[in-house]
Design an enzyme around this catalytic site. Sequence first.
Site, PDB file in Angstrom:
ATOM      1  N   GLU A  99       0.846  -1.193   0.000  1.00  0.00           N
ATOM      2  CA  GLU A  99       0.000   0.000   0.000  1.00  0.00           C
ATOM      3  C   GLU A  99       0.883   1.244   0.000  1.00  0.00           C
ATOM      4  O   GLU A  99       2.030   1.202   0.444  1.00  0.00           O
ATOM      5  CB  GLU A  99      -0.879   0.054   1.253  1.00  0.00           C
ATOM      6  N   HIS A 155      -0.830   3.003   8.975  1.00  0.00           N
ATOM      7  CA  HIS A 155      -1.866   1.986   8.823  1.00  0.00           C
ATOM      8  C   HIS A 155      -1.245   0.703   9.347  1.00  0.00           C
ATOM      9  O   HIS A 155      -0.437   0.066   8.677  1.00  0.00           O
ATOM     10  CB  HIS A 155      -2.287   1.825   7.356  1.00  0.00           C
TER      11      HIS A 155
END
Length: 281
Positions: A99, A155
């Site tokens: 990501e 995250h």
Amino acid sequence: MRSEMLTALLTLAVLLQVAGSLKIAAFNIRSFGETKMSNATLTSYIVRILQRYDIALIQEVRDSHLTAVGKLLDKLNEKAADTYRFVASEPLGRRTYKERYLFVYRPDQVSVLDSYYYDDGCEPCGTDTFSREPAVVRFSSPSTKVREFAIVPLHSAPEDAVAEIDALYDVYLDVQKKWGLQDVMLMGDFNADYSYVTSSQWSSIRLRTNPAFKWLIPDTADTTATSTNCAYDRIVVAGPLLQDAVVPNSAAPFNFQAAYGLSNQLAQAISDHYPVEVTLA
């Protein structure tokens, strides 16, 4: 005459207050990439949400060639060129799943001064701390009380949430050492609830126990767009100027489903998370 003058002064004061504020958010847009940006309905709502903010940290960006990011910026700048710019990390992750962290920001409100990746150890050796190491960005904000601050994104991997949130303390110290900067905002989808971080584990997290850090999103908040009630997404601020700049009661999840009257299906197609937001004065 005096009444008219007082009204004019009050109006000016309100305008100055609005002009000097900065709205910041962290938004995990589930699996943000070309598929999501090819859906006109989802795109329109994502753009509408992001236009609320002067700086938005987007997580779960699955976009190897920044194609979807380019389309997003085109939409954000559709009415006026250069309304928004972006800073994107490289794809981050220990294995094939990766990501990006993506910051979109308004250059008429803030400017990017610097950025760097936190060195969390040897990834091939298996001794690194973060699944997606923070890509830290330093901003200049001439219209707010705090003129410079850094944002540390995270995250976390759910199964490692406790260790990763705790390690943000070390990231903060590293930012201080690198830039001599106390005013730092740490935010993102920490996965800081449910079975990933239990009530008994908070005492082992330095970012929580150290009084230098102020947690703006409470444990009782619901930051999810699903049937769960979890405070996964957080905003934490450190540094006297940044903490003083936080507008009281401005930090909260933004429930876009309620705000825009969306069905459960449409809301969850946008994301399973709400943005968490805060305003600086």
